[in-house]
Design a protein around this motif. Sequence first.
Motif, mmCIF file in Angstrom:
data_model
loop_
_atom_site.group_PDB
_atom_site.id
_atom_site.type_symbol
_atom_site.label_atom_id
_atom_site.label_comp_id
_atom_site.label_asym_id
_atom_site.label_seq_id
_atom_site.Cartn_x
_atom_site.Cartn_y
_atom_site.Cartn_z
ATOM 1 N N ARG A 191 0.822 -1.211 0.000
ATOM 2 C CA ARG A 191 0.000 0.000 0.000
ATOM 3 C C ARG A 191 0.856 1.262 0.000
ATOM 4 O O ARG A 191 0.479 2.277 -0.577
ATOM 5 C CB ARG A 191 -0.916 -0.012 1.223
ATOM 6 N N ASP A 192 2.027 1.202 0.608
ATOM 7 C CA ASP A 192 2.912 2.365 0.649
ATOM 8 C C ASP A 192 3.477 2.708 -0.722
ATOM 9 O O ASP A 192 3.938 3.832 -0.943
ATOM 10 C CB ASP A 192 4.078 2.110 1.611
ATOM 11 N N LEU A 193 3.455 1.749 -1.635
ATOM 12 C CA LEU A 193 4.060 1.959 -2.957
ATOM 13 C C LEU A 193 3.052 2.388 -4.020
ATOM 14 O O LEU A 193 3.418 2.542 -5.187
ATOM 15 C CB LEU A 193 4.759 0.670 -3.410
ATOM 16 N N VAL A 194 1.794 2.575 -3.640
ATOM 17 C CA VAL A 194 0.773 2.985 -4.607
ATOM 18 C C VAL A 194 1.126 4.305 -5.288
ATOM 19 O O VAL A 194 1.116 4.392 -6.528
ATOM 20 C CB VAL A 194 -0.623 3.065 -3.944
ATOM 21 N N PRO A 195 1.478 5.388 -4.542
ATOM 22 C CA PRO A 195 1.825 6.650 -5.215
ATOM 23 C C PRO A 195 3.021 6.493 -6.154
ATOM 24 O O PRO A 195 3.007 7.011 -7.277
ATOM 25 C CB PRO A 195 2.150 7.587 -4.046
ATOM 26 N N ARG A 196 4.046 5.753 -5.727
ATOM 27 C CA ARG A 196 5.232 5.583 -6.560
ATOM 28 C C ARG A 196 4.900 4.831 -7.843
ATOM 29 O O ARG A 196 5.439 5.150 -8.910
ATOM 30 C CB ARG A 196 6.323 4.845 -5.789
ATOM 31 N N PHE A 197 4.028 3.843 -7.747
ATOM 32 C CA PHE A 197 3.651 3.076 -8.930
ATOM 33 C C PHE A 197 3.011 3.973 -9.981
ATOM 34 O O PHE A 197 3.369 3.921 -11.167
ATOM 35 C CB PHE A 197 2.680 1.957 -8.533
ATOM 36 N N PHE A 198 2.064 4.796 -9.583
ATOM 37 C CA PHE A 198 1.374 5.640 -10.558
ATOM 38 C C PHE A 198 2.275 6.762 -11.075
ATOM 39 O O PHE A 198 2.119 7.205 -12.219
ATOM 40 C CB PHE A 198 0.083 6.186 -9.953
ATOM 41 N N GLU A 199 3.218 7.210 -10.272
ATOM 42 C CA GLU A 199 4.210 8.176 -10.761
ATOM 43 C C GLU A 199 5.097 7.535 -11.823
ATOM 44 O O GLU A 199 5.441 8.153 -12.829
ATOM 45 C CB GLU A 199 5.074 8.675 -9.600
ATOM 46 N N LYS A 200 5.452 6.286 -11.597
ATOM 47 C CA LYS A 200 6.328 5.533 -12.511
ATOM 48 C C LYS A 200 5.700 5.374 -13.885
ATOM 49 O O LYS A 200 6.390 5.374 -14.907
ATOM 50 C CB LYS A 200 6.629 4.160 -11.907
ATOM 51 N N PHE A 201 4.359 5.258 -13.929
ATOM 52 C CA PHE A 201 3.681 5.011 -15.198
ATOM 53 C C PHE A 201 2.861 6.216 -15.658
ATOM 54 O O PHE A 201 1.819 6.067 -16.287
ATOM 55 C CB PHE A 201 2.773 3.778 -15.076
ATOM 56 N N GLU A 202 3.338 7.411 -15.368
ATOM 57 C CA GLU A 202 2.602 8.613 -15.765
ATOM 58 C C GLU A 202 2.631 8.839 -17.271
ATOM 59 O O GLU A 202 1.645 9.182 -17.887
ATOM 60 C CB GLU A 202 3.174 9.842 -15.045
ATOM 61 N N GLY A 203 3.803 8.672 -17.890
ATOM 62 C CA GLY A 203 3.950 8.954 -19.317
ATOM 63 C C GLY A 203 3.421 7.842 -20.193
ATOM 64 O O GLY A 203 3.232 6.704 -19.756
ATOM 65 N N ASP A 204 3.182 8.160 -21.472
ATOM 66 C CA ASP A 204 2.651 7.166 -22.411
ATOM 67 C C ASP A 204 3.624 6.018 -22.628
ATOM 68 O O ASP A 204 3.217 4.863 -22.726
ATOM 69 C CB ASP A 204 2.332 7.837 -23.757
ATOM 70 N N SER A 205 4.917 6.333 -22.729
ATOM 71 C CA SER A 205 5.905 5.284 -22.984
ATOM 72 C C SER A 205 5.985 4.310 -21.815
ATOM 73 O O SER A 205 6.072 3.099 -22.000
ATOM 74 C CB SER A 205 7.280 5.908 -23.249
ATOM 75 N N SER A 206 5.938 4.827 -20.602
ATOM 76 C CA SER A 206 5.988 3.954 -19.431
ATOM 77 C C SER A 206 4.683 3.176 -19.272
ATOM 78 O O SER A 206 4.673 2.038 -18.812
ATOM 79 C CB SER A 206 6.273 4.767 -18.161
ATOM 80 N N ARG A 207 3.568 3.797 -19.700
ATOM 81 C CA ARG A 207 2.283 3.088 -19.666
ATOM 82 C C ARG A 207 2.299 1.904 -20.633
ATOM 83 O O ARG A 207 1.670 0.876 -20.381
ATOM 84 C CB ARG A 207 1.153 4.051 -20.031
ATOM 85 N N ASP A 208 3.036 2.077 -21.728
ATOM 86 C CA ASP A 208 3.185 0.958 -22.675
ATOM 87 C C ASP A 208 3.905 -0.208 -22.014
ATOM 88 O O ASP A 208 3.590 -1.374 -22.286
ATOM 89 C CB ASP A 208 3.961 1.412 -23.911
ATOM 90 N N ALA A 209 4.872 0.092 -21.155
ATOM 91 C CA ALA A 209 5.603 -0.967 -20.456
ATOM 92 C C ALA A 209 4.663 -1.726 -19.518
ATOM 93 O O ALA A 209 4.743 -2.948 -19.396
ATOM 94 C CB ALA A 209 6.767 -0.370 -19.673
ATOM 95 N N PHE A 210 3.774 -0.995 -18.873
ATOM 96 C CA PHE A 210 2.779 -1.643 -18.017
ATOM 97 C C PHE A 210 1.885 -2.551 -18.851
ATOM 98 O O PHE A 210 1.588 -3.689 -18.462
ATOM 99 C CB PHE A 210 1.929 -0.595 -17.298
ATOM 100 N N GLN A 211 1.473 -2.058 -20.025
ATOM 101 C CA GLN A 211 0.571 -2.836 -20.874
ATOM 102 C C GLN A 211 1.235 -4.121 -21.359
ATOM 103 O O GLN A 211 0.564 -5.130 -21.572
ATOM 104 C CB GLN A 211 0.116 -1.999 -22.069
ATOM 105 N N GLU A 212 2.555 -4.094 -21.523
ATOM 106 C CA GLU A 212 3.275 -5.308 -21.915
ATOM 107 C C GLU A 212 3.074 -6.404 -20.867
ATOM 108 O O GLU A 212 2.895 -7.579 -21.203
ATOM 109 C CB GLU A 212 4.763 -5.019 -22.080
ATOM 110 N N GLY A 213 3.123 -6.001 -19.595
ATOM 111 C CA GLY A 213 2.890 -6.957 -18.523
ATOM 112 C C GLY A 213 1.473 -7.509 -18.560
ATOM 113 O O GLY A 213 1.250 -8.702 -18.336
ATOM 114 N N VAL A 214 0.504 -6.635 -18.862
ATOM 115 C CA VAL A 214 -0.893 -7.072 -18.961
ATOM 116 C C VAL A 214 -1.057 -8.041 -20.124
ATOM 117 O O VAL A 214 -1.719 -9.083 -19.996
ATOM 118 C CB VAL A 214 -1.826 -5.860 -19.154
#
Length: 330
Positions: A191-214
Amino acid sequence: MSGFDYSKWDRLEISDDEDTFHPNLDKGLNIRVNRITRDRKEDEIETEKKKLEDAGQLEKAAKLEAKRPLHVGNLCHVADERTIIQSSDGSKSDKLRKGGESFKVDDYSLFKSDNQGILDKFAVADWETSEGLLKEYGHILMDDYANNYYMLAALDEEMQGNRKKMLQLARQGQIISQIHQLAEPLRRPPRDLVPRFFEKFEGDSSRDAFQEGVDHFTKHLIQRAIVKKQEQEEEEKKVVAEAKENEAAGEEDLRPLPLVEAMYSMTKEERKGPGGLDPVEVFESLPEELQNCFKSGDVEMLKEVAQTMPIEEFERHFDRCIAAGLWSSG
């Protein structure tokens, strides 16, 4: 990118105890019967496995273990002792963990019933709403059972042919899963890492990395659903064939025990109904025509008995059946 051990999915049982009973029978008693029947099967597997091991037939013992059905009660185990973290809101649900999926076995059904509303909200949330829900209800959504809930729900939807729902559930489950993965090496409550996670995937390119995992997750899930449906069809054929063989040989049928029969194998405390009465004692005190109704579960037969029996006598017996859990008043 995914941290799950997918091999465990090969024997998943997706049905919960409370999804398998007659709507007119008491829910609590049915759940206990289902669980005791399941535990009895577990004991039978353990007994047979030990016999094989004692006889030196280790390969057969391993094959038997490989066929053991997995359910929420044995899906995961405690790999390391947990630390319970006292959150600012007073909850104690944030826990450190090691070993990927491993977690303390508890009452998954109770977790779902207590938190179904929050689980449903998160299931259909967009990215921004997901962040808000995780910050507000992190003590629920970052619980290990929530992680497991979305994995099983996604598999269930895919097996039913609901691809769109599966993709949404898989995406939401991966948000939770990847936050757990982010927290693990830091030895921090997820739960402590929730803010950091969403900061990490703010940009479109980083969101693409998340989608790769999905995408990786859903690809494996789709394949697992295909294999599991084939396995279920083969198992159904096998059960039908074995039932015919057993009937011909005069052996005991392997179908689940009816409620009236199963309750005799339970202790008095285990089978006690919502009104505190023992269903065995109540059943044995019923007139034969009423006993036949409960043995068969035939509602129409029960209505016929109600019309022919004096109303005061029928109501007295029926009220006791409800208090014993043999019938639901709901």
